[in-house]
Design an enzyme around this catalytic site. Sequence first.
Site, short mmCIF file in Angstrom:
data_model
loop_
_atom_site.label_atom_id
_atom_site.label_comp_id
_atom_site.label_asym_id
_atom_site.label_seq_id
_atom_site.Cartn_x
_atom_site.Cartn_y
_atom_site.Cartn_z
N CYS A 118 4.69 3.55 4.77
CA CYS A 118 5.38 3.96 3.46
C CYS A 118 7.25 5.12 3.13
O CYS A 118 7.60 4.99 2.06
CB CYS A 118 4.73 3.59 2.04
SG CYS A 118 3.66 2.18 1.37
N HIS A 260 9.09 7.55 -3.80
CA HIS A 260 7.88 6.50 -2.92
C HIS A 260 6.93 5.84 -3.51
O HIS A 260 6.53 6.38 -4.34
CB HIS A 260 7.42 6.52 -1.28
CG HIS A 260 6.31 5.27 -0.98
ND1 HIS A 260 6.42 3.95 -1.38
CD2 HIS A 260 5.19 5.14 -0.83
CE1 HIS A 260 6.27 3.38 -1.16
NE2 HIS A 260 4.91 4.05 -1.15
N ASN A 290 3.95 -1.58 -5.15
CA ASN A 290 4.44 -0.59 -3.87
C ASN A 290 5.22 -1.74 -3.44
O ASN A 290 4.53 -2.68 -2.50
CB ASN A 290 2.86 0.03 -3.63
CG ASN A 290 3.67 0.33 -2.69
OD1 ASN A 290 4.27 0.12 -1.90
ND2 ASN A 290 2.01 1.59 -1.77
N1 COA Z 1 -9.24 -4.16 -11.25
C1 COA Z 1 -11.36 -3.61 -11.54
N2 COA Z 1 -11.56 -2.74 -11.10
C2 COA Z 1 -11.54 -2.46 -9.93
C3 COA Z 1 -10.57 -2.74 -8.71
C4 COA Z 1 -8.79 -4.08 -9.81
N3 COA Z 1 -8.22 -4.35 -9.28
N4 COA Z 1 -10.30 -2.56 -7.76
C5 COA Z 1 -11.27 -1.56 -7.93
N5 COA Z 1 -11.73 -1.70 -9.47
C6 COA Z 1 -13.14 -1.07 -9.16
C7 COA Z 1 -13.87 -0.63 -7.81
O1 COA Z 1 -14.66 -1.44 -7.21
C8 COA Z 1 -14.68 0.29 -8.46
O2 COA Z 1 -16.13 -0.34 -8.89
P1 COA Z 1 -17.39 0.65 -8.52
O3 COA Z 1 -17.34 1.69 -9.59
O4 COA Z 1 -18.32 -0.29 -9.53
O5 COA Z 1 -18.03 1.09 -7.12
C9 COA Z 1 -14.48 1.09 -9.53
O6 COA Z 1 -12.92 0.44 -9.86
C10 COA Z 1 -13.24 2.62 -9.14
O7 COA Z 1 -12.59 2.39 -8.17
P2 COA Z 1 -11.77 3.49 -7.28
O8 COA Z 1 -11.63 3.14 -6.22
O9 COA Z 1 -12.49 4.55 -7.48
O10 COA Z 1 -10.44 3.15 -8.37
P3 COA Z 1 -9.34 4.07 -8.69
O11 COA Z 1 -9.43 4.83 -9.85
O12 COA Z 1 -9.65 5.19 -7.93
O13 COA Z 1 -8.42 2.99 -8.10
C11 COA Z 1 -6.82 2.72 -7.02
C12 COA Z 1 -7.81 2.37 -7.37
C13 COA Z 1 -6.31 1.63 -5.33
C14 COA Z 1 -6.10 2.32 -7.66
C15 COA Z 1 -6.17 3.88 -6.82
O14 COA Z 1 -7.72 5.01 -5.73
C16 COA Z 1 -5.46 4.71 -5.84
O15 COA Z 1 -4.33 4.30 -6.62
N6 COA Z 1 -4.98 5.45 -4.91
C17 COA Z 1 -3.76 5.35 -4.51
C18 COA Z 1 -3.09 3.29 -3.41
C19 COA Z 1 -1.55 3.83 -2.85
O16 COA Z 1 -1.06 4.69 -3.94
N7 COA Z 1 -1.96 3.62 -1.99
C20 COA Z 1 -0.41 3.48 -1.27
C21 COA Z 1 0.40 5.17 -0.70
S1 COA Z 1 1.37 4.76 0.03
#
Ligand code: COA
Length: 359
Positions: A118, A260, A290
């Site tokens: 990215c 980004h 993204n």
């Molecule tokens: N819908 C509902 N629940 C979801 C889900 C979805 N689409 N995706 C994950 N979950 C669940 C998980 O399974 C987890 O459940 P659990 O507690 O029973 O295990 C819970 O939500 C929390 O998961 P977590 O990974 O801690 O959520 P989060 O608040 O960190 O959000 C992301 C997940 C991916 C949105 C977040 O980590 C994120 O934005 N990360 C950066 C990603 C990014 O921008 N990457 C590009 C960089 S270039």
Amino acid sequence: MPDNAPGPAAAVLCGLAGWVPPRVVTNEELAERLDTDDAWIRTRTGIRRRHVIEPGQATSDLAVEAGCRALRSAGADSVDAVIVTTTTPDRPCPATAPTVAARLGLAGAAAFDVGAVCTGFVYGLATAAGLITSGVAGRVLLIGADAYSTIVDPLDRANAIIFGDGAGAVVLRAGHADEPGAVGRFDLGSDGAHEDLITVAAGGSRQRSTGDEVRRGDRHFAMRGNEVYRHAVTRTAESARTVLRTAGWTIDDVDRFVPHQANLRILHSVTDDLGLPRERCVANVDSVGNTGAASIPLALADAAARQTLRPGDRLLLTAFGGGLTWGSCLLTWPEMAVHTGPEPAPHTHPHDRGEETAS
Ligand code: COA
């Protein structure tokens, strides 16, 4: 040097376009096949919808659409080099850029891919600037294009909600550092110790040379979202501060912050951390998701089309991605031909009325 002498050589932005495929996937549509819902996706990411390619299409198809519009924006019918930055090349070999160059009628130009996930667009800008300031090229077409829908497991709810397909392109010409549109200073960095945070395990030499059977999941994009989130906020802010410091700018000198478009929470955290008012942060992640290497030029094209970017605005571009990689760049926004197409209906986004975001 006499008073009226031009400044040092620089690469100057002179064309811009963004393009997303017509097919829209809303959060509601994802919720029909995944255990998720619109409110969860919006709260965690700020994303409402994204665009995806049709079966049979590939990254080069996106790149050609954005590239031809950027050439038109620049009034250019030839370039010396075509750079495509992507994580989803059409295939491992050959690079995607020569295909794109030939389809744009630019056969004969140097053409190669840049891979920095990215962060690809900022790395690509620095590469294009290097070609121009070293005298190797007089004009460069740089395209950030990604089709994440081809590598994300459609049943992986954590990643399928985040990514969208698209392409953004710029044309750079030889000029001088004191002109509007001159790109630089840059800050670029990486930390390969965290290579496992964002990966596609299969398809490269490592797995092939072990002779191990390719498991289905290894073909798909994998990300440790929580850890990536933390790195994205800290590394992006650090890189932004570094480039400002090397240029002698303060945060008050930044009129528009163009990060980004990873996720709205990351964008807001970095903006707050830098002490910038949120209204100075350019964001279109809500409508495209993204889009990887395409995200910064797509955000620029959208903002230019909406006239929230104006000539003379001082811009801070910052990106973060797999590798880990990060990078930032400063520039002053130039006068540029921007074609916004027919007037939008009230409350519609440019993507609603076609695929051309700016050219
Ligand atoms: N819908 C509902 N629940 C979801 C889900 C979805 N689409 N995706 C994950 N979950 C669940 C998980 O399974 C987890 O459940 P659990 O507690 O029973 O295990 C819970 O939500 C929390 O998961 P977590 O990974 O801690 O959520 P989060 O608040 O960190 O959000 C992301 C997940 C991916 C949105 C977040 O980590 C994120 O934005 N990360 C950066 C990603 C990014 O921008 N990457 C590009 C960089 S270039």
